[in-house]
Design a protein around this motif. Structure first.
Motif, PDB file in Angstrom:
ATOM      1  N   GLN A 121       0.825  -1.209   0.000  1.00 24.90           N
ATOM      2  CA  GLN A 121       0.000   0.000   0.000  1.00 24.90           C
ATOM      3  C   GLN A 121       0.862   1.263   0.000  1.00 24.90           C
ATOM      4  N   ASN A 122       1.928   1.262   0.794  1.00 25.30           N
ATOM      5  CA  ASN A 122       2.824   2.435   0.832  1.00 25.30           C
ATOM      6  C   ASN A 122       3.523   2.636  -0.502  1.00 25.30           C
ATOM      7  N   TRP A 123       3.925   1.534  -1.131  1.00 23.70           N
ATOM      8  CA  TRP A 123       4.595   1.611  -2.441  1.00 23.70           C
ATOM      9  C   TRP A 123       3.655   2.178  -3.496  1.00 23.70           C
ATOM     10  N   LEU A 124       2.406   1.679  -3.531  1.00 25.05           N
ATOM     11  CA  LEU A 124       1.434   2.172  -4.510  1.00 25.05           C
ATOM     12  C   LEU A 124       1.117   3.642  -4.263  1.00 25.05           C
ATOM     13  N   LYS A 125       0.985   4.018  -3.002  1.00 20.66           N
ATOM     14  CA  LYS A 125       0.700   5.420  -2.674  1.00 20.66           C
ATOM     15  C   LYS A 125       1.827   6.319  -3.154  1.00 20.66           C
ATOM     16  N   GLU A 126       3.062   5.858  -2.999  1.00 14.44           N
ATOM     17  CA  GLU A 126       4.217   6.626  -3.450  1.00 14.44           C
ATOM     18  C   GLU A 126       4.223   6.767  -4.970  1.00 14.44           C
ATOM     19  N   LYS A 127       3.738   5.742  -5.679  1.00 14.87           N
ATOM     20  CA  LYS A 127       3.723   5.762  -7.145  1.00 14.87           C
ATOM     21  C   LYS A 127       2.686   6.726  -7.685  1.00 14.87           C
ATOM     22  N   VAL A 128       1.472   6.711  -7.103  1.00 17.71           N
ATOM     23  CA  VAL A 128       0.354   7.439  -7.712  1.00 17.71           C
ATOM     24  C   VAL A 128      -0.073   8.681  -6.939  1.00 17.71           C
TER      25      VAL A 128
END
Length: 338
Positions: free
Chosen positions: A326-333
């Motif tokens: 979730q943290n990785w996806l949030k950082e991406k988008v």
């Protein structure tokens, strides 16, 4: 390098986030993994063979050396792991193969003046893809109708010209090659096309109906007739979307069927309550010990080159390290993904 020597080397591995690489006796990287605490994770591979998963045991019989890279945090480790897997293509990492047998609509959003065309090629991680479509003849008709509404270029190479092509003459191309349109104006049409392909046709219909009435009121009957034809095309294309939901959901729906050697993964992209795309993948099962780890690896590979990430992803099996994903996806988008 013997097992005992590698165990001794492990004492110098830090208890920090990072990525580790296992190599065979030729120096080839055969597995890449990430860890919250490198030494703890790597040491788990060197326990008694009887306690190891059979696939892990088989890999460790080939491991002759290792290396590691320390990162600042787990998200960096996740990104680095994915990059190294793509670079080395290690034998024991999960491989993901998509279904390239069906055609897609491709919009080359990485270009200054994007074009639209039909493709079966591997997704490049920059362009936008819509599909797959089962009937290529029907798809050609769809693209023909789309370019009548959204006059993007279809030529392979964009070169400056003194005069436009036939498509520009019949108003099926905005003709950026002759400077007829600015980058901003062209981009607005691209965004409108993407919005339409994501299922948002109601606003476009209202806009076109208003334009038709204004043209008729101004006695511009040819223009009004042209807009009328566009309205009919919009309705025809909208009717092709057979599956829709009462609520305007915007989410990805991921289903995974686990087999002995492979997983079948289906991804349905739902935008504005309509299914606008479906992707099919076959995922080799490697060292994952359960379906949650399989799902983690899938998320890592699928969304790495995917810029169309909704705020909600519905799955049957949660990926391992859920908070990290979730943290990785949030950082991406730039927005929260649940």
């Amino acid at each position: 390098m013997g097992v005992e020597f590698m165990k001794e080397r492990l004492k110098n591995v830090p208890l920090k986030p990072g990525v580790y690489l296992y190599k065979d006796d030729t120096g080839e990287v055969i597995y890449v993994g990430k860890a919250k605490a490198l030494r703890t994770r790597m040491r788990s591979y060197f326990q008694s063979p009887d306690k190891l998963h059979p696939k892990v045991r088989a890999m460790m019989n080939r491991v002759a050396d290792f290396d590691f890279i320390v990162t600042n945090n787990e998200v960096e480790a996740l990104i680095l792991e994915n990059n190294l897997i793509k670079s080395y293509q290690p034998r024991y990492n999960i491989q993901l193969r998509d279904d390239k047998s069906y055609p897609y609509i491709k919009i080359t959003t990485g270009e200054k003046f994007p074009r639209i065309y039909i493709t079966r090629e591997e997704k490049d991680g920059v362009s936008r893809y819509f599909g797959p479509y089962t009937e290529v003849n029907s798809l050609r008709e769809t693209v023909k109708l789309l370019t009548g509404i959204f006059p993007l270029r279809t030529c392979k190479t964009l070169r400056p010209r003194k005069r436009g092509c036939l498509n520009s003459d019949i108003e099926k191309c905005l003709a950026p090659c002759i400077g007829r349109v600015t980058e901003e104006e062209y981009g607005a049409v691209v965004n409108a096309l993407i919005d339409f392909l994501e299922g948002n046709s109601a606003d476009l219909l209202k806009k076109k109906e208003t334009e038709m009435k204004v043209a008729a009121a101004n006695l511009e009957f040819e223009k009004a007739a042209r807009i009328r034809d566009q309205i009919l095309s919009i309705k025809k294309l909208s009717d092709k979307q057979m599956i829709s939901f009462e609520s305007p959901y915007n989410l990805d729906l991921i289903a995974m069927h686990s087999g002995e050697k492979q997983n079948l993964v289906l991804v349905f992209k739902i935008r504005a309550g309509k299914i606008i795309a479906k992707d099919t993948f076959w995922q080799d099962r490697s060292l994952a010990e359960n379906i949650n780890e399989d799902m983690h690896f899938f998320f890592n590979r699928y969304y790495d080159n995917n810029h169309d990430i909704p705020a909600e992803i519905l799955v049957e099996h949660l990926p391992s390290d859920l908070e990290l994903i979730q943290n990785w996806l949030k950082e991406k988008v730039g927005h929260k993904v649940e």
